[in-house]
Design a protein around this motif. Structure first.
Motif, PDB file in Angstrom:
ATOM      1  N   ARG A 163      40.966  36.799  42.434  1.00 56.59           N
ATOM      2  CA  ARG A 163      40.433  37.356  43.669  1.00 56.59           C
ATOM      3  C   ARG A 163      38.901  37.345  43.689  1.00 56.59           C
ATOM      4  O   ARG A 163      38.283  37.287  44.733  1.00 56.59           O
ATOM      5  CB  ARG A 163      40.926  38.791  43.840  1.00 56.59           C
ATOM      6  N   HIS A 164      38.296  37.455  42.486  1.00 51.53           N
ATOM      7  CA  HIS A 164      36.842  37.584  42.439  1.00 51.53           C
ATOM      8  C   HIS A 164      36.123  36.259  42.312  1.00 51.53           C
ATOM      9  O   HIS A 164      34.919  36.218  42.148  1.00 51.53           O
ATOM     10  CB  HIS A 164      36.438  38.496  41.276  1.00 51.53           C
ATOM     11  N   THR A 165      36.874  35.142  42.314  1.00 51.91           N
ATOM     12  CA  THR A 165      36.197  33.861  42.184  1.00 51.91           C
ATOM     13  C   THR A 165      36.013  33.220  43.557  1.00 51.91           C
ATOM     14  O   THR A 165      36.717  33.540  44.500  1.00 51.91           O
ATOM     15  CB  THR A 165      36.988  32.902  41.283  1.00 51.91           C
ATOM     16  N   LYS A 204      31.984  32.513  34.783  1.00 50.48           N
ATOM     17  CA  LYS A 204      32.482  33.501  35.752  1.00 50.48           C
ATOM     18  C   LYS A 204      33.638  32.931  36.550  1.00 50.48           C
ATOM     19  O   LYS A 204      34.666  33.581  36.737  1.00 50.48           O
ATOM     20  CB  LYS A 204      31.358  33.910  36.698  1.00 50.48           C
ATOM     21  N   PHE A 256      42.254  38.541  38.657  1.00 46.89           N
ATOM     22  CA  PHE A 256      40.873  38.094  38.511  1.00 46.89           C
ATOM     23  C   PHE A 256      40.529  36.944  39.445  1.00 46.89           C
ATOM     24  O   PHE A 256      39.376  36.730  39.757  1.00 46.89           O
ATOM     25  CB  PHE A 256      40.593  37.700  37.060  1.00 46.89           C
TER      26      PHE A 256
END
Lengths: 296, 282
Positions: B278-280, B187, B276
């Motif tokens: 941003r979501h880590t 992820k 993407f």
């Protein structure tokens, strides 16, 4: 309990397959080298190495397979490329590491990455359109009338191709230096040039050399673009305006007619082996240095 | 003092000049390719197969090469992902001793730098041994050899920078290593993995040397994996070699399409990475 057992079991299976795939990839790589050795073995066993590597007599029809003209040509274009590319790329990397702020560095990453990713056939095309006529004019100015298809054109084109590569590698090396070292020098009143000369270069010279060596290795193995501008004449070049025939171009141009001449295919595999070994030695040494520095 | 300042200024302007020079070279390449290519660009060039006599200046296009390149590189990307992702995870210290991992990384970096013509030659040798002709399958195989080391190493790099705390938390809560890898490492590293895949795709689209004798060249689209297939870099290469002006013009246009594909991949990968990331957790 059985759920836990199942989870453990699953984890074991996954671990084994992950490791298996990694080892498989390593075995595959060793196998690739083995295939090259196997295919060039008839050549190595039939002729003494001196006749193959150090002789310039390339007459496959008469059973002469001296590779030295090709090796010299490859060295020639790669060295010319380094002479042009390394000062420019190192200076640009120094600008980005010593003078530019983070924003500019990030903004320039895109064009530099794109330049590094431009397909080699596109470079070759630009070389045919721009570099060939320029080198032809230059040769006339030097009192020699040539078409422009020469070792010099190949070198210039390669220089352009490896510039972004050397730039980003050396930038990584420079940025890995601790800021304290620079700050100490600046606090003592050193100018930027003095800081770079006495502190930055002194501490990063090994890494920068490694970056340049990797650029050399890249230039040595480049195929299509060089082939389009270098003229492909199997003779040892005597001046920068002479055409030449580097190793990768030899392989690329002749692979089709493998079967017609005895031993020819084995000679080409030997050329590929020589290419792989030379590039391999340079990049192994340079990568070992960079890994040691801890860039990676 | 004045002397020192002058030296410094000279140094500064040489550095800046060098950087400007590299950017100028970059712009010249874009300008040359687009200004030569655009006037020769026709819709038929993109959407039509070469008709008979195409290489003598007759009608047709390079759709065979555009689609062929996409088949070749997407096939090779698929093969490489299947091998590279597990190999990259196995390189992490959760699975391997650091010494072995360091050694493997060094080997992979050397393989990354191996010229693709060498992979082409090896691929060809294996194909002869197995009795496969120049075909889509052979091209995908050779291109996968080129892509594999660079994909493993770039995936490894982005998985490796996942912070230690994030790895330890699920393990401390009793998850197995595989559950941790799936829930955290993959992820967290997803944007980077995506970039690695696109990097490999770009390299595959532009690579000519490895498919030169493994994929062959044809005016048709491949009907199966065993058929030969055209590729865009080779189409540029063959057309520029023609003495005819019309055919050379098409080489420029084909090169422009090729460069355009590479530009799009680079920019898309930059955008996706940003989106993407941003979501880590950082």
């Amino acid at each position: 309990m059985s759920v836990l057992l199942f989870r453990r079991f699953k984890d074991q299976i996954v671990t084994m397959s992950l490791r298996g795939i990694l080892v498989g990839v390593l075995i595959l790589s060793a196998g690739l080298l083995g295939i090259l050795l196997l295919k060039s073995a008839p050549m190595i066993s039939d002729f003494p190495l001196s006749k193959l590597i150090f002789s310039a007599a390339w007459n496959p029809w008469k059973g002469q397979f001296g590779l030295s003209a090709f090796i010299v040509a490859s060295l020639g274009v790669a060295i010319i490329a380094l002479i042009f590319a390394s000062p420019v790329s190192l200076l640009a990397a120094l600008y980005l590491s010593e003078c530019a702020n983070r924003r500019l560095r990030n903004a320039l990453r895109l064009p530099i990455d794109i330049l590094a990713g431009v397909p080699s056939v596109v470079f070759g095309l630009v070389g045919v359109i721009v570099i060939i006529p320029s080198v032809s004019i230059l040769s006339r100015l030097c009192g020699r009338d040539t078409t422009g298809y020469s070792i010099l054109s190949g070198g210039i084109l390669l220089a352009i191709m490896i510039m972004p590569y050397i730039l980003s590698l050396s930038l990584e090396v420079l940025l890995s230096l601790p800021a304290e070292a620079r700050e100490a020098a600046i606090a003592l009143g050193a100018t930027r040039w003095e800081t770079v000369r006495h502190v930055v270069l002194k501490r990063s010279v090994v890494g920068l050399v490694a970056a340049v060596v990797l650029g050399f290795a890249r230039a040595f193995g480049e195929t299509i673009a060089v082939m389009m501008v270098v003229g492909n004449v199997a003779k040892i070049p005597h001046s920068a305006f002479d055409p030449a025939y580097p190793l990768p171009a030899l392989i690329a141009n002749n692979f089709g007619e493998l079967m017609s001449i005895p031993r020819f295919d084995s000679a080409l595999f030997l050329a590929a082996l020589v290419l792989m070994i030379i590039v391999g030695i340079f990049s192994l040494a340079a990568q070992a240095v960079l890994h040691h520095i801890g860039r990676i | 003092m004045r002397n020192r300042k002058m030296k410094d200024a000279l140094f500064y302007w040489t550095m800046l000049g060098s950087l400007a020079f590299i950017l100028a070279v970059f712009s010249v390449i874009l300008i040359v390719v687009f200004s030569k290519g655009f006037p020769a660009l026709r819709w038929s060039l993109i959407f039509q197969l070469p008709k008979s006599g195409y290489y003598l200046g007759q009608d047709g296009g390079v759709a065979n090469a555009i689609l062929g390149t996409l088949y070749l590189s997407s096939g090779a990307v698929l093969v490489s992902i299947i091998l590279a992702l597990p190999a990259a995870i196995a390189l992490q210290k959760d699975y391997t001793s650091p010494r072995f991992a360091q050694f493997t990384r060094l080997i992979l970096d050397v393989l990354w730098g191996t010229p693709s013509i060498v992979y082409g030659a090896i691929g060809f040798a294996i194909m002869v041994y197995l009795g496969i002709r120049a075909s889509l399958l052979g091209g995908i195989f050779a291109l996968s050899l080129v892509m594999l080391p660079l994909m493993i190493r770039s995936m490894d790099e982005v998985i490796r920078i996942v912070p230690e705390e994030l790895r330890e938390t699920p393990l401390a809560l009793g998850s197995t290593r595989f559950e941790m890898v799936r829930a955290v490492l993959l992820k967290q590293a997803f944007p980077g993995i995506l970039t690695a895949v696109l990097l490999a795709l770009g390299r595959g689209i532009g690579d000519a040397a490895s498919v030169l004798f493994t994929a062959g060249f044809t005016d048709n689209l491949p009907g199966s994996l065993m058929d030969p297939v055209a590729s865009l870099p080779l189409a540029v290469f063959f057309q520029i070699g023609s003495p005819l002006k019309e055919v050379q013009q098409r080489a420029y246009a084909s090169a422009m399409i090729l460069l355009f594909l590479i530009l799009v991949i680079n920019i898309v990968s930059r955008i996706l990475e940003k989106r993407f990331t941003r979501h880590t957790i950082r």
